[in-house]
Design a protein around this motif. Sequence first.
Motif, PDB file in Angstrom:
ATOM      1  N   ASN A  36       8.145   2.355  -2.186  1.00  0.00           N
ATOM      2  CA  ASN A  36       8.270   1.129  -2.355  1.00  0.00           C
ATOM      3  C   ASN A  36       8.997  -0.244  -1.884  1.00  0.00           C
ATOM      4  OD1 ASN A  36       8.732  -0.831  -5.011  1.00  0.00           O
ATOM      5  ND2 ASN A  36       6.596  -0.780  -4.653  1.00  0.00           N
ATOM      6  N   GLY A  37      10.792   0.662  -1.759  1.00  0.00           N
ATOM      7  CA  GLY A  37      11.588   0.019  -1.336  1.00  0.00           C
ATOM      8  C   GLY A  37      12.675  -0.843  -2.380  1.00  0.00           C
ATOM      9  N   THR A  38      11.960  -0.725  -3.673  1.00  0.00           N
ATOM     10  CA  THR A  38      12.662  -1.045  -4.857  1.00  0.00           C
ATOM     11  C   THR A  38      13.704  -0.528  -4.995  1.00  0.00           C
ATOM     12  OG1 THR A  38      10.822  -1.573  -5.919  1.00  0.00           O
ATOM     13  CG2 THR A  38      12.927  -0.973  -7.267  1.00  0.00           C
ATOM     14  N   ARG A  83       5.082  -2.736   0.826  1.00  0.00           N
ATOM     15  CA  ARG A  83       4.749  -1.627  -0.238  1.00  0.00           C
ATOM     16  C   ARG A  83       4.000  -1.426  -0.616  1.00  0.00           C
ATOM     17  NH1 ARG A  83       9.772  -3.693  -3.609  1.00  0.00           N
ATOM     18  NH2 ARG A  83      10.338  -5.555  -2.636  1.00  0.00           N
ATOM     19  N   ARG A  84       4.146   0.184  -1.060  1.00  0.00           N
ATOM     20  CA  ARG A  84       3.046   0.994  -1.869  1.00  0.00           C
ATOM     21  C   ARG A  84       3.204   0.667  -3.000  1.00  0.00           C
ATOM     22  NH1 ARG A  84       2.150   6.863   0.675  1.00  0.00           N
ATOM     23  NH2 ARG A  84       1.001   7.014  -0.761  1.00  0.00           N
ATOM     24  N   LYS A  85       2.750   0.368  -4.168  1.00  0.00           N
ATOM     25  CA  LYS A  85       2.611   0.808  -5.038  1.00  0.00           C
ATOM     26  C   LYS A  85       2.033   1.907  -5.859  1.00  0.00           C
ATOM     27  CE  LYS A  85      -1.194  -0.958  -4.379  1.00  0.00           C
ATOM     28  NZ  LYS A  85      -3.293  -1.190  -3.962  1.00  0.00           N
TER      29      LYS A  85
END
Length: 278
Positions: A36-38, A83-85
């Motif tokens: 997701n990159g978070t 992003r992937r959820k």
Amino acid sequence: MHRAHEQNRLAHAYLISGPPGSGKQQLAADLASLVNGTPVVDVFSAKAREIFVARPESKSRRIVIEQIRDLEHALQMRATNARRKVAIISDADRLQPQAANAFLKTLEEPPKDSLLLLLSALPEALPETILSRCITIPLARDGQLQASDEEKKLVKLLQQVSHEQKWTIQFAYRLAQEFQRLLRSVREEVKRETDEALKQEQIRYKDATDGAWLEDREQYYKARAESLYLQRRAELVETLFACGLTFCAPVMVCRNVACLVQEKKPLRWQADSAQPKS
């Protein structure tokens, strides 16, 4: 997991199992951040984008169907910036039956560009239909040092008996008795740990939950204690075979000890063979 992600081979659903302190939440945060990159430290915070978390929040300390419906609705939204959820179900074994059935549909038909992560200290409590649709990632229990101590005690016991010149079924019984003493101490320790965990929950939630929750949690910790004990017993049996062979104990002795401590019928002894009679 990094390599699977780079090769676009990550599964759509993972069940991360392990007792408290084993790192379930940390691994979930690492995976969520990966796809997701978070930042890892923000995964379980309000700063996370397109990461949706469901955890027990009702008075019964259960995950209710309304939470799953909200999560499913969020997952249907289009992801941004590649992003992937990510959906994270903390304490997934606390899913109400209706919530579990609703989430099963999401597992069967996962939304595009989504990753589903279930966290549980008691995966045995989850429906088989959910278990069969997730790849399980079992984590080592907390207190690995204590487990090592138990294994050291077993190794020492096998070292002490390694000089036995005549291996018989009677000797297997004596060895089993010593092994059972070790297992009793393991069971007592597990009970102390789960009793203390239940006590802490009672103190924490006594004014925020109903009476049914307390009875439910008592049953939960009873099942958890048995599950942890059986897991630790299985690990010690593995150590028995591995170290028993190292110290030249016949396979037949190890098998009989394992049968005895697991309350199974011992195999028939054959004095001049390491195999059971057919």
